[in-house]
Write a protein that holds these residues in place. Structure first.
Motif, PDB file in Angstrom:
ATOM      1  N   ILE A  14      48.946   2.833 -16.118  1.00  0.00           N
ATOM      2  CA  ILE A  14      48.009   3.821 -15.549  1.00  0.00           C
ATOM      3  C   ILE A  14      48.344   5.204 -16.095  1.00  0.00           C
ATOM      4  O   ILE A  14      47.456   5.950 -16.526  1.00  0.00           O
ATOM      5  CB  ILE A  14      48.061   3.774 -14.003  1.00  0.00           C
ATOM      6  N   LEU A  15      49.628   5.549 -16.119  1.00  0.00           N
ATOM      7  CA  LEU A  15      50.036   6.876 -16.610  1.00  0.00           C
ATOM      8  C   LEU A  15      49.677   7.053 -18.088  1.00  0.00           C
ATOM      9  O   LEU A  15      49.356   8.167 -18.518  1.00  0.00           O
ATOM     10  CB  LEU A  15      51.542   7.077 -16.413  1.00  0.00           C
ATOM     11  N   ARG A  16      49.680   5.976 -18.858  1.00  0.00           N
ATOM     12  CA  ARG A  16      49.319   6.074 -20.285  1.00  0.00           C
ATOM     13  C   ARG A  16      47.805   6.035 -20.487  1.00  0.00           C
ATOM     14  O   ARG A  16      47.332   6.114 -21.620  1.00  0.00           O
ATOM     15  CB  ARG A  16      49.974   4.934 -21.072  1.00  0.00           C
ATOM     16  N   ASN A  21      42.170   4.640 -12.920  1.00  0.00           N
ATOM     17  CA  ASN A  21      42.592   4.832 -11.528  1.00  0.00           C
ATOM     18  C   ASN A  21      41.679   5.856 -10.893  1.00  0.00           C
ATOM     19  O   ASN A  21      41.018   6.620 -11.588  1.00  0.00           O
ATOM     20  CB  ASN A  21      44.052   5.307 -11.469  1.00  0.00           C
ATOM     21  N   LYS A  22      41.647   5.830  -9.572  1.00  0.00           N
ATOM     22  CA  LYS A  22      40.870   6.836  -8.833  1.00  0.00           C
ATOM     23  C   LYS A  22      41.824   7.948  -8.440  1.00  0.00           C
ATOM     24  O   LYS A  22      42.489   7.880  -7.393  1.00  0.00           O
ATOM     25  CB  LYS A  22      40.217   6.209  -7.600  1.00  0.00           C
ATOM     26  N   THR A  23      41.878   8.968  -9.291  1.00  0.00           N
ATOM     27  CA  THR A  23      42.849  10.043  -9.101  1.00  0.00           C
ATOM     28  C   THR A  23      42.461  10.938  -7.933  1.00  0.00           C
ATOM     29  O   THR A  23      41.302  11.320  -7.783  1.00  0.00           O
ATOM     30  CB  THR A  23      42.942  10.888 -10.392  1.00  0.00           C
ATOM     31  N   LEU A  31      51.319  12.037 -10.291  1.00  0.00           N
ATOM     32  CA  LEU A  31      49.939  11.555 -10.197  1.00  0.00           C
ATOM     33  C   LEU A  31      49.762  10.899  -8.832  1.00  0.00           C
ATOM     34  O   LEU A  31      50.619  10.118  -8.400  1.00  0.00           O
ATOM     35  CB  LEU A  31      49.663  10.531 -11.312  1.00  0.00           C
ATOM     36  N   ALA A  32      48.647  11.210  -8.167  1.00  0.00           N
ATOM     37  CA  ALA A  32      48.306  10.561  -6.896  1.00  0.00           C
ATOM     38  C   ALA A  32      46.945   9.901  -7.067  1.00  0.00           C
ATOM     39  O   ALA A  32      46.010  10.508  -7.599  1.00  0.00           O
ATOM     40  CB  ALA A  32      48.270  11.582  -5.759  1.00  0.00           C
ATOM     41  N   PHE A  33      46.853   8.636  -6.628  1.00  0.00           N
ATOM     42  CA  PHE A  33      45.597   7.889  -6.796  1.00  0.00           C
ATOM     43  C   PHE A  33      45.441   6.872  -5.663  1.00  0.00           C
ATOM     44  O   PHE A  33      46.418   6.499  -5.008  1.00  0.00           O
ATOM     45  CB  PHE A  33      45.555   7.196  -8.166  1.00  0.00           C
TER      46      PHE A  33
END
Ligand code: 5GP
Length: 122
Positions: A14-16, A21-23, A31-33
């Motif tokens: 997800i980070l890459r 994702n639903k940020t 990151l928050a999702f």
């Protein structure tokens, strides 16, 4: 034994940007999702961008800047979602096999929107 980080875990992907994702919020180090299988009306995951496996790994080895950024971001998520100050929430961080951790990248669950009930299931 030092932690070894699996760079193919789902949150690393997800980070890459390999998995969408639903940020909710993105900051320099965090990151928050939304969780893909929400366990409450509000279920957000807060993760550091760095390669940390568990809470203790992050708390022991992350820089002060990363640690501050992570916690400020989590607080901002609570404010954005209108759960704090307000009706409240529960945070959970699972670690290792006894913690039933599914994804080996440190994450804080923020659960809210209903009364959470007893701390542990029976
Ligand atoms: P753990 O059991 O490791 O504390 O929690 C992992 C969480 O990650 C679970 O609540 C699960 O629903 C969530 N999750 C697993 N895969 C994905 C995904 O691809 N996207 C999102 N947004 N959440 C995921």
């Amino acid at each position: 034994m030092p932690y070894s980080y699996d760079s193919q875990n789902i949150f690393a992907r997800i980070l890459r940007g390999e998995i969408p994702n639903k940020t909710v919020l993105e900051t320099a180090h965090t990151l928050a999702f939304h969780d893909i299988r929400p366990q409450a009306p509000v279920h957000v995951l807060v993760i550091p961008k760095g390669a940390y496996v568990t809470f203790d790994h992050f708390a022991a080895e992350a820089s002060a800047e990363e640690i501050t950024d992570f916690h400020r971001a989590a607080a901002e998520v609570c404010r954005m979602l209108d759960i704090a100050p307000g009706s409240g929430y529960r945070t959970i961080s699972n670690a290792g096999s006894h913690g039933c951790q599914e994804v080996p990248h440190y994450h804080l669950h923020i659960l809210a929107g209903k009364i959470m009930g007893p701390m542990l299931g029976h």
